[in-house]
Design a protein around this motif. Sequence first.
Motif, PDB file in Angstrom:
ATOM      1  N   ILE A 260      50.096  60.187  52.443  1.00  0.00           N
ATOM      2  CA  ILE A 260      48.851  59.823  52.001  1.00  0.00           C
ATOM      3  C   ILE A 260      48.958  58.132  51.569  1.00  0.00           C
ATOM      4  O   ILE A 260      49.830  57.909  50.904  1.00  0.00           O
ATOM      5  CB  ILE A 260      48.422  60.558  51.186  1.00  0.00           C
ATOM      6  N   ASN A 261      47.957  57.853  52.189  1.00  0.00           N
ATOM      7  CA  ASN A 261      47.994  55.873  51.762  1.00  0.00           C
ATOM      8  C   ASN A 261      46.821  55.902  50.842  1.00  0.00           C
ATOM      9  O   ASN A 261      45.978  56.577  50.659  1.00  0.00           O
ATOM     10  CB  ASN A 261      47.740  55.299  53.009  1.00  0.00           C
ATOM     11  N   VAL A 262      47.041  54.694  49.849  1.00  0.00           N
ATOM     12  CA  VAL A 262      46.245  54.658  49.147  1.00  0.00           C
ATOM     13  C   VAL A 262      45.866  53.073  49.040  1.00  0.00           C
ATOM     14  O   VAL A 262      46.792  52.165  49.055  1.00  0.00           O
ATOM     15  CB  VAL A 262      46.433  54.815  47.639  1.00  0.00           C
ATOM     16  N   THR A 263      44.468  52.492  48.907  1.00  0.00           N
ATOM     17  CA  THR A 263      44.032  51.151  48.352  1.00  0.00           C
ATOM     18  C   THR A 263      43.004  51.387  47.484  1.00  0.00           C
ATOM     19  O   THR A 263      42.132  52.397  47.289  1.00  0.00           O
ATOM     20  CB  THR A 263      43.448  50.574  49.577  1.00  0.00           C
ATOM     21  N   SER A 264      43.180  50.489  46.476  1.00  0.00           N
ATOM     22  CA  SER A 264      42.108  50.339  45.442  1.00  0.00           C
ATOM     23  C   SER A 264      41.370  48.647  45.260  1.00  0.00           C
ATOM     24  O   SER A 264      42.327  47.779  45.124  1.00  0.00           O
ATOM     25  CB  SER A 264      42.731  50.715  43.915  1.00  0.00           C
ATOM     26  N   VAL A 265      40.632  48.604  45.733  1.00  0.00           N
ATOM     27  CA  VAL A 265      39.840  47.095  45.827  1.00  0.00           C
ATOM     28  C   VAL A 265      38.790  46.995  44.769  1.00  0.00           C
ATOM     29  O   VAL A 265      37.611  47.687  44.747  1.00  0.00           O
ATOM     30  CB  VAL A 265      39.366  46.663  47.293  1.00  0.00           C
ATOM     31  N   LEU A 266      39.301  45.960  43.781  1.00  0.00           N
ATOM     32  CA  LEU A 266      38.256  45.830  42.600  1.00  0.00           C
ATOM     33  C   LEU A 266      36.997  45.307  43.410  1.00  0.00           C
ATOM     34  O   LEU A 266      36.832  44.365  44.326  1.00  0.00           O
ATOM     35  CB  LEU A 266      38.841  44.628  41.752  1.00  0.00           C
ATOM     36  N   ASN A 267      35.543  45.741  42.552  1.00  0.00           N
ATOM     37  CA  ASN A 267      34.443  45.376  43.127  1.00  0.00           C
ATOM     38  C   ASN A 267      33.872  44.357  41.994  1.00  0.00           C
ATOM     39  O   ASN A 267      32.619  44.073  42.273  1.00  0.00           O
ATOM     40  CB  ASN A 267      33.665  46.621  43.348  1.00  0.00           C
ATOM     41  N   GLY A 268      34.440  44.056  40.999  1.00  0.00           N
ATOM     42  CA  GLY A 268      33.755  43.204  39.909  1.00  0.00           C
ATOM     43  C   GLY A 268      32.966  44.013  38.965  1.00  0.00           C
ATOM     44  O   GLY A 268      32.336  43.372  37.945  1.00  0.00           O
TER      45      GLY A 268
ATOM     46  N   ARG B 208      32.796  49.952  33.850  1.00  0.00           N
ATOM     47  CA  ARG B 208      32.028  51.064  33.159  1.00  0.00           C
ATOM     48  C   ARG B 208      32.819  51.018  31.850  1.00  0.00           C
ATOM     49  O   ARG B 208      33.799  51.375  31.696  1.00  0.00           O
ATOM     50  CB  ARG B 208      32.248  52.478  33.715  1.00  0.00           C
ATOM     51  N   GLY B 209      32.134  50.603  30.789  1.00  0.00           N
ATOM     52  CA  GLY B 209      32.773  50.117  29.423  1.00  0.00           C
ATOM     53  C   GLY B 209      33.840  49.082  29.658  1.00  0.00           C
ATOM     54  O   GLY B 209      33.500  47.957  30.400  1.00  0.00           O
ATOM     55  N   SER B 210      35.195  49.383  29.236  1.00  0.00           N
ATOM     56  CA  SER B 210      36.106  48.763  29.734  1.00  0.00           C
ATOM     57  C   SER B 210      37.030  49.015  30.645  1.00  0.00           C
ATOM     58  O   SER B 210      38.080  48.265  31.121  1.00  0.00           O
ATOM     59  CB  SER B 210      37.097  48.769  28.513  1.00  0.00           C
ATOM     60  N   ILE B 211      36.602  50.036  31.549  1.00  0.00           N
ATOM     61  CA  ILE B 211      37.192  50.329  32.883  1.00  0.00           C
ATOM     62  C   ILE B 211      36.881  49.697  34.037  1.00  0.00           C
ATOM     63  O   ILE B 211      35.660  49.459  34.110  1.00  0.00           O
ATOM     64  CB  ILE B 211      36.895  52.015  33.036  1.00  0.00           C
ATOM     65  N   PRO B 212      37.812  49.016  34.695  1.00  0.00           N
ATOM     66  CA  PRO B 212      37.349  48.165  35.970  1.00  0.00           C
ATOM     67  C   PRO B 212      37.188  49.156  37.143  1.00  0.00           C
ATOM     68  O   PRO B 212      37.937  49.905  37.058  1.00  0.00           O
ATOM     69  CB  PRO B 212      38.549  47.321  36.078  1.00  0.00           C
ATOM     70  N   LEU B 213      36.168  49.044  37.800  1.00  0.00           N
ATOM     71  CA  LEU B 213      35.804  49.760  39.003  1.00  0.00           C
ATOM     72  C   LEU B 213      36.279  49.176  40.233  1.00  0.00           C
ATOM     73  O   LEU B 213      36.423  47.981  40.528  1.00  0.00           O
ATOM     74  CB  LEU B 213      34.380  49.826  38.871  1.00  0.00           C
ATOM     75  N   ALA B 214      36.637  50.094  41.082  1.00  0.00           N
ATOM     76  CA  ALA B 214      37.084  49.806  42.508  1.00  0.00           C
ATOM     77  C   ALA B 214      36.643  50.611  43.374  1.00  0.00           C
ATOM     78  O   ALA B 214      36.425  51.528  43.292  1.00  0.00           O
ATOM     79  CB  ALA B 214      38.675  49.651  42.526  1.00  0.00           C
ATOM     80  N   LEU B 215      36.922  50.059  44.653  1.00  0.00           N
ATOM     81  CA  LEU B 215      36.646  51.064  45.792  1.00  0.00           C
ATOM     82  C   LEU B 215      37.871  51.562  46.281  1.00  0.00           C
ATOM     83  O   LEU B 215      38.855  50.964  46.507  1.00  0.00           O
ATOM     84  CB  LEU B 215      35.960  50.463  47.149  1.00  0.00           C
ATOM     85  N   ASN B 216      38.054  52.966  45.894  1.00  0.00           N
ATOM     86  CA  ASN B 216      39.345  53.754  46.178  1.00  0.00           C
ATOM     87  C   ASN B 216      39.293  54.575  47.516  1.00  0.00           C
ATOM     88  O   ASN B 216      38.396  55.337  47.823  1.00  0.00           O
ATOM     89  CB  ASN B 216      39.654  54.700  44.919  1.00  0.00           C
ATOM     90  N   ARG B 217      40.368  54.317  48.248  1.00  0.00           N
ATOM     91  CA  ARG B 217      40.381  54.650  49.421  1.00  0.00           C
ATOM     92  C   ARG B 217      41.771  55.563  49.627  1.00  0.00           C
ATOM     93  O   ARG B 217      42.828  54.975  49.368  1.00  0.00           O
ATOM     94  CB  ARG B 217      40.191  53.991  50.556  1.00  0.00           C
ATOM     95  N   PHE B 218      41.716  56.663  49.935  1.00  0.00           N
ATOM     96  CA  PHE B 218      42.758  57.837  50.106  1.00  0.00           C
ATOM     97  C   PHE B 218      42.654  58.122  51.640  1.00  0.00           C
ATOM     98  O   PHE B 218      41.661  58.422  51.917  1.00  0.00           O
ATOM     99  CB  PHE B 218      43.014  59.107  49.336  1.00  0.00           C
ATOM    100  N   TRP B 219      43.898  58.112  52.496  1.00  0.00           N
ATOM    101  CA  TRP B 219      43.662  58.295  53.811  1.00  0.00           C
ATOM    102  C   TRP B 219      44.969  58.656  54.447  1.00  0.00           C
ATOM    103  O   TRP B 219      46.191  58.456  53.973  1.00  0.00           O
ATOM    104  CB  TRP B 219      43.210  57.333  54.582  1.00  0.00           C
ATOM    105  N   PHE B 220      45.119  59.640  55.382  1.00  0.00           N
ATOM    106  CA  PHE B 220      46.172  60.069  56.142  1.00  0.00           C
ATOM    107  C   PHE B 220      45.930  60.146  57.769  1.00  0.00           C
ATOM    108  O   PHE B 220      44.882  60.129  57.940  1.00  0.00           O
ATOM    109  CB  PHE B 220      46.737  61.334  55.689  1.00  0.00           C
ATOM    110  N   GLU B 221      46.920  60.278  58.495  1.00  0.00           N
ATOM    111  CA  GLU B 221      46.900  60.540  59.884  1.00  0.00           C
ATOM    112  C   GLU B 221      47.874  61.551  60.196  1.00  0.00           C
ATOM    113  O   GLU B 221      48.781  61.657  59.977  1.00  0.00           O
ATOM    114  CB  GLU B 221      47.386  59.262  60.666  1.00  0.00           C
TER     115      GLU B 221
END
Length: 167
Positions: free
Chosen positions: A139-147, A150-163
Amino acid sequence: AASFPRRYNFSLHGMLKKIVGVFSIDDEVDTGQRSPTIHLNGSAYRAVNPRENFKLVPFALITNAIRYSIEGDIRVNIAERTTTTEVSVESVGPCIEQEEIPLIFGKKMRGRWAVKHSSGTGVGLYLADVIARANGFQINVTSVLNGRFRGSIPLALNRFWFEVPSR
């Protein structure tokens, strides 16, 4: 159980439709929270031949996305590659720091921002990883901040994928 030897052929696209359907059932209890919307994108017509426990991998990834999704929109994508079928689960949620990515698959491990967002046991991704390895993929993961925050929590587009190999 993770290496149970029995394998079977099935449609990965059909299985994902069933899993998404389970989470799309609208229970009539008013929780005061918006239910997640899960979008299944793409299609795949080739069969896969994993071990019987394989379906726990996409189930765990979708459940994880539901738990940590901030916006409630979850995208499950499926695409055929040359010799594999790729499945990805994407949602906006707490950022996963780059150094945390290999650690979140450890038993009872959770990311720094995930802990601040909601409760959990850190078992879902661990089990998904064990089963993925028993089926010969990772399982692969990327997490790209979107700026956004939510409160003090930085948000990101999280992607989990597998082949997974397909025919």
